[in-house]
Design a protein around this motif. Structure first.
Motif, PDB file in Angstrom:
ATOM      1  N   ARG B  65       0.854  -1.190   0.000  1.00  0.00           N
ATOM      2  CA  ARG B  65       0.000   0.000   0.000  1.00  0.00           C
ATOM      3  C   ARG B  65       0.886   1.235   0.000  1.00  0.00           C
ATOM      4  O   ARG B  65       2.024   1.190   0.454  1.00  0.00           O
ATOM      5  CB  ARG B  65      -0.872   0.018   1.259  1.00  0.00           C
ATOM      6  CG  ARG B  65      -2.000  -0.995   1.237  1.00  0.00           C
ATOM      7  CD  ARG B  65      -2.724  -0.909   2.554  1.00  0.00           C
ATOM      8  NE  ARG B  65      -3.852  -1.822   2.632  1.00  0.00           N
ATOM      9  CZ  ARG B  65      -5.070  -1.545   2.188  1.00  0.00           C
ATOM     10  NH1 ARG B  65      -5.297  -0.378   1.618  1.00  0.00           N
ATOM     11  NH2 ARG B  65      -6.051  -2.414   2.305  1.00  0.00           N
ATOM     12  N   MET B 233      -8.970   4.754   3.658  1.00  0.00           N
ATOM     13  CA  MET B 233      -8.932   3.288   3.714  1.00  0.00           C
ATOM     14  C   MET B 233     -10.195   2.732   4.370  1.00  0.00           C
ATOM     15  O   MET B 233     -10.572   1.589   4.127  1.00  0.00           O
ATOM     16  CB  MET B 233      -7.695   2.814   4.492  1.00  0.00           C
ATOM     17  CG  MET B 233      -6.412   2.867   3.680  1.00  0.00           C
ATOM     18  SD  MET B 233      -4.918   2.750   4.729  1.00  0.00           S
ATOM     19  CE  MET B 233      -4.875   1.005   5.096  1.00  0.00           C
ATOM     20  N   GLU B 236     -13.051   1.460   2.048  1.00  0.00           N
ATOM     21  CA  GLU B 236     -12.877   0.295   1.183  1.00  0.00           C
ATOM     22  C   GLU B 236     -13.955  -0.758   1.436  1.00  0.00           C
ATOM     23  O   GLU B 236     -14.544  -0.797   2.518  1.00  0.00           O
ATOM     24  CB  GLU B 236     -11.492  -0.314   1.413  1.00  0.00           C
ATOM     25  CG  GLU B 236     -10.394   0.568   0.873  1.00  0.00           C
ATOM     26  CD  GLU B 236      -9.020   0.031   1.209  1.00  0.00           C
ATOM     27  OE1 GLU B 236      -8.935  -1.071   1.788  1.00  0.00           O
ATOM     28  OE2 GLU B 236      -8.041   0.723   0.894  1.00  0.00           O
ATOM     29  N   TYR B 237     -14.122  -1.603   0.451  1.00  0.00           N
ATOM     30  CA  TYR B 237     -15.189  -2.602   0.524  1.00  0.00           C
ATOM     31  C   TYR B 237     -15.043  -3.482   1.756  1.00  0.00           C
ATOM     32  O   TYR B 237     -15.961  -3.656   2.535  1.00  0.00           O
ATOM     33  CB  TYR B 237     -15.192  -3.452  -0.754  1.00  0.00           C
ATOM     34  CG  TYR B 237     -16.130  -4.621  -0.657  1.00  0.00           C
ATOM     35  CD1 TYR B 237     -17.507  -4.421  -0.523  1.00  0.00           C
ATOM     36  CD2 TYR B 237     -15.642  -5.919  -0.682  1.00  0.00           C
ATOM     37  CE1 TYR B 237     -18.372  -5.489  -0.414  1.00  0.00           C
ATOM     38  CE2 TYR B 237     -16.503  -6.996  -0.569  1.00  0.00           C
ATOM     39  CZ  TYR B 237     -17.864  -6.778  -0.435  1.00  0.00           C
ATOM     40  OH  TYR B 237     -18.716  -7.832  -0.316  1.00  0.00           O
TER      41      TYR B 237
END
Lengths: 297, 277
Positions: B65, B233, B236-237
């Motif tokens: 990341r 972040m 996110e899913y």
């Protein structure tokens, strides 16, 4: 060019101050003017047209603004009240402890040093509905029966963002109060002790009169800082659920950057500015009054 | 004062430790989660101490990341803001305290006004201005924006420090034939060093911790600073909480260390700035 010494002196002074004055004009005054100007425009993509006070009319006629104002008032009032009460209590407590004072002060200040956005992110994980540790602890303690979606319901979401803001804001007030406690003349405590004053009486008749001014200053300052704060709510709820946490700065952000209505957002901003300015005037008057009093003594 | 009884001391400490536990628990949980393997993050009941603690999550966020990149961005912007603000603020504080001892007050009130502006109001024109100038997604946009609210703080605090340096020292330098600039650089700046350190540190913290400006002024993920990158972040899913908390530690640790080292300086600067006019 021939200048008198006095004039040269002044000129030199201007040269030292000029960079900041010009810089602030460029990065504060121009944008501020531009914000006020934007509040008089209807902005559609790249085109904008002058609409006078129409944005203000729209905003003031809109239920959302008044709702945001009420949310701001509730959020600020509850957060500041708790900041000041707990900050004062902590300062009094730390002042009583004889050892490890510096270490404790540093430890207690930690929430205030970390970026509000990062602190808020950590709290999102603590409050997570399924696996969050807050649910686990509350359930173990028998406070709740089943896991709760803290940020999913209006009331608990509002309470949660206040709690996080209190967690972050108490240290600052504590710091100011600790500084204030050091200025209380030790002889007054000794005199009170001679008179047989108990702990409450010592607080009531020695600490409080000496600290009162600072409490008022800290409260005013804290109101100014809290009423315009965006980060914690922005990260935790973005104003939801059902606008329960949509305080004015969040409403402003959402109107501008989610609703793409820059003119209206700027109008909300100018109204928020008016509120903050009124508070700043109060702050200046309070601090000024004391300065004069200090000179007189 | 009466000598503290043992019982009273015990009670006070008990209250202090409970308060401390509540204050610091979120940080413990951040650290604890960041050290857990992904599988253990969702364990029920949650583990308070784990045999499987490791630095894997840190390795992941720094390699897979862009958290390293966010860190560099934060550092560049915070250092840039600090350099610019402290330089300009020192000049102004010298000019104000030495040449306009009385005229300084209106200017200082103006500074007070600017440092209390709601930042969400200013981000609207900033966004438009920076996009007109083609500066969105640049370090410059952030350095300028951060300086706009850090600078009033810096000047405000430094004026306090510079007032504390006796004028006689300037006069002595002038008698020795030093001009205003020489006096400033050779005499005043070295004397004001503790003040400059405190102000630089405070400016750095303000810039490092800032969020909403960077949220608006950077749209390209490679230009995110830590606060924005981390908050994003969450969207996110499927959130990898151990990685997210590792990133949070990376963002929080530098300010904690800096702060603990220089606490004394900073505390005096903050309390002076808030209370004095």
């Amino acid at each position: 060019m021939d200048l008198a010494p006095r004039q040269r002196q002044r000129l030199t002074g201007y040269l030292f101050v000029a960079p900041v004055a010009l810089f602030l004009a460029a990065v504060v005054i121009v944008p501020l003017g531009s914000a006020v100007w934007t509040s008089l425009l209807r902005v559609r993509g790249l085109r904008s047209s002058f609409v006078g006070v129409a944005n203000y009319a729209t905003v003031l006629a809109d239920e959302t603004f008044w709702h945001g104002l009420a949310r701001s008032a509730a959020f600020t009032a509850s957060s500041v009240l708790l900041h000041v009460a707990l900050g004062l209590a902590l300062a009094l407590l730390l002042a009583e402890l004889r050892t490890a004072r510096t270490a404790l002060r540093i430890a207690f200040l930690t929430p205030w040093m970390v970026a509000p956005a990062v602190g808020a992110t950590v709290w999102l994980w603590l409050l997570e509905p399924q696996f969050g540790v807050v649910n686990y602890l509350a359930q173990s303690a028998g406070l709740i029966g089943s896991p709760k979606a803290w940020l999913g319901e209006p009331l608990s979401a509002f309470a949660s963002v206040v709690a996080v803001d209190v967690w972050r804001g108490v240290p600052f007030v504590m710091l100011l109060m600790l500084a204030g406690l050091q200025t209380v003349p030790q002889e007054q405590y000794e005199a009170a002790a001679l008179d047989g004053a108990n702990a409450w009486q010592r607080f009531r008749y020695v600490t409080w009169p000496n600290l009162r001014y600072l409490v008022v200053v800290a409260t005013t300052l804290d109101v100014i800082n809290t009423v315009r704060h965006y980060d914690i709510i922005g990260v935790m709820t973005g104003g939801g659920p059902a606008s329960a946490t949509e305080v004015l700065p969040v409403l402003l952000y959402n109107t501008a950057f989610r609703g793409n209505r820059f003119g209206e957002a700027a109008a909300i901003g100018v109204l928020l500015l008016a509120i903050v300015l009124a508070l700043v005037v109060v702050y200046i008057r309070i601090t000024r009054i004391d300065r004069d009093a200090g000179d007189a003594r | 004062m009466t000598p503290p009884s043992a019982l009273r001391t015990v009670v006070l400490w008990a209250v202090a430790l409970v308060a401390l536990a509540v204050t610091l628990f979120p940080f413990y949980w951040m650290l604890n989660t960041s050290l857990k393997p992904a599988t253990e993050v969702f364990a029920s009941p949650p583990t308070f101490v784990s045999a499987h603690w490791s630095l894997d999550a840190y390795r992941t966020v720094l390699t897979d990341r862009p958290v390293g990149r966010y860190f560099v961005n934060s550092l560049v912007v915070a250092l840039g803001t600090t350099a610019l603000s402290v330089l300009l603020a020192a000049l102004a504080a010298y000019g104000l305290t030495r040449f306009f001892p009385r005229g300084a007050t209106p200017f200082v009130l103006f500074l007070l006004f600017t440092k209390m502006l709601p930042e969400t109001l200013l981000i609207i024109p900033y966004f438009r201005l920076m996009s007109d100038l083609g500066l969105l997604n640049t370090y410059w946009a952030l350095v300028l924006a951060y300086s706009s609210f850090a600078l009033p703080f810096s000047v405000w605090m430094l004026v306090g420090f510079f007032r504390g340096i006796p004028r006689e020292i300037d006069e002595a330098a002038t008698i020795d034939g030093a001009g205003a600039w020489t006096t400033f650089v050779r005499v005043i700046l070295p004397l004001a060093r503790p003040g400059l350190v405190a102000v630089a540190l405070f400016t750095f913290l303000i810039a490092w911790n800032s969020y909403v400006w960077a949220l608006v002024l950077t749209t390209d993920a490679s230009m995110y600073v830590l606060s924005v990158g981390i908050a994003n972040m969450v969207g996110e899913y499927r959130v990898q909480w151990n990685e997210l908390m590792a990133a949070a530690v990376i963002a929080a640790l530098p300010v904690m260390v800096l702060y603990a080292l220089l606490e004394r300086h900073l505390v005096s600067a903050i309390t002076a700035g808030a209370v004095k006019g």
